[in-house]
Enzyme design. Structure first.
Site, PDB file in Angstrom:
ATOM      1  CD  GLN A   1      -2.988  -0.614  -0.181  1.00  0.00           C
ATOM      2  OE1 GLN A   1      -3.094   0.551  -0.574  1.00  0.00           O
ATOM      3  NE2 GLN A   1      -3.622  -1.614  -0.788  1.00  0.00           N
ATOM      4  CB  SER A   2       4.159   1.992  -1.426  1.00  0.00           C
ATOM      5  OG  SER A   2       4.916   3.137  -1.754  1.00  0.00           O
TER       6      SER A   2
END
Ligand SMILES: *Cc1c(COP(=O)(O)O)cnc(C)c1O
Length: 332
Positions: free
Chosen positions: A75-76
């Protein structure tokens, strides 16, 4: 300090607004709280990486690169903004995604940022936590080169001295807004992770002669590790902008007591903070970074460490795309 000598791509909507939050300030009954809206940098739903990428991508283009290689968690936010910037500039994007969260839900693995990475057509490679990314990166770079391409590597969070230039510029921008709006702050608060935001801000402020105290709320590492990481990068960044020594070790303060059980793992206080900002100010924060930093700031106000009569500015580093990945685990 001289920023104009560095190659720069135009990606962000700047300057970002500096706004007062009247309802939140009244609700908490402490200091006057302002927000620096770096969630409004424009690209790919915004966030702090876009400022950094103006300089990282600027260097990539100057070096004739055609393929960006970068790394981040599933989930960068950094990966999302890098993938979008690569599209805008006509570059290919190879991404190393690390599984950093324990027992991720299906939503975490497929929604939010990673969903957008796929929309941007980034070439995603997934790896377990603790992978030696230097080695993997070298392999990917070799493969790009062997096909006649020119790779350019952007580290996690774009947190090297080149990326941190984006936050040197943010510090300068904030000071000029303070002057225009006749504002003087007692503290600036930010989330601090891979350190480029915190380090760049410190250089931007101190290099301009401002002694505004900066408080970073950590999201992964313990305090001593985080402060050293930020300080080391601040020293490199100060050297790069020809302002050596402008940041001292004492300038770097991180509070890492609001992380909970680990990076990207939800906490009750983060959940409360996200709902409070949404319902008092209509603003969206994120579960991994800005939400935990807000939880820290709210706790400081409740404990009177920030008090009535003071003015605080919270740097909103963005990340709301990540909210969707947490729809199973956030209480509404
Ligand atoms: C990356 C990120 C941060 C932390 O910034 P660093 O420069 O990595 O310390 C804070 N907030 C959001 C939303 C981010 O994506």
């Amino acid at each position: 300090m001289q920023l104009s000598k560095f190659p720069r791509a135009t990606l962000a909507h700047l300057p970002t607004p500096l706004e007062y939050m009247p309802r939140l300030s009244e609700h908490l009954g402490g200091p006057d709280i302002y927000v620096k809206r770096d969630d409004c940098t424009g690209l790919a739903s915004g966030g702090n990486k876009t400022r950094k990428l103006e300089f990282s991508m600027g260097e990539a283009l100057a070096l004739g690169a055609d393929t960006i290689i970068t790394v981040g968690a599933i989930q960068s936010n950094h990966v999302r903004q890098t993938a979008a910037a690569a599209c805008k500039l006509g570059l290919a994007c190879e991404v190393m995604l690390e599984h950093r969260v324990q027992q991720p839900s299906d939503t975490y693995s497929n929604s939010g940022n990673v969903f957008l990475d796929r929309i941007y057509g980034a070439n995603l490679h997934e790896y377990p936590a603790g992978t030696d990314f230097d080695a993997v990166m070298a392999e990917i770079a070799d493969e790009v080169s062997s096909k006649g391409g020119t790779p350019y590597y952007i580290p996690g969070g774009a947190s090297n001295a080149v990326g941190a230039l984006g936050y040197v510029q943010c510090g300068v921008e904030l000071l000029s807004q303070c002057e225009q709006q006749n504002l003087a702050f007692d503290h600036i608060v930010t989330a601090t992770g891979s350190a480029g935001t915190h380090a760049g801000l410190a250089v931007g402020l101190r290099g301009s002669g401002s002694d505004l105290p900066i408080l970073g709320f950590g999201v992964n590492a313990p305090q001593d590790v985080q402060e050293e990481r930020v300080f080391k990068l601040a020293v490199e960044t100060a050297d790069l902008v020809s302002a050596p020594g402008c940041v001292t070790r004492d300038d770097i303060v991180a509070d890492c007591n609001y992380i909970g059980s680990g990076y990207g793992e939800p906490t009750e206080s983060m959940n409360e903070a996200i709902l409070m900002l949404a319902r008092q100010e209509g603003l969206l924060f994120d579960p991994v970074y800005s939400g935990k930093a807000l939880a820290g700031m709210i706790d400081y106000i409740r404990k009177d460490r920030f008090s009535k009569g003071q003015k605080i500015v919270f740097l909103h580093t963005g990340g709301s795309a990540g909210l969707f990945a947490y729809s199973d685990s956030l209480r509404t």
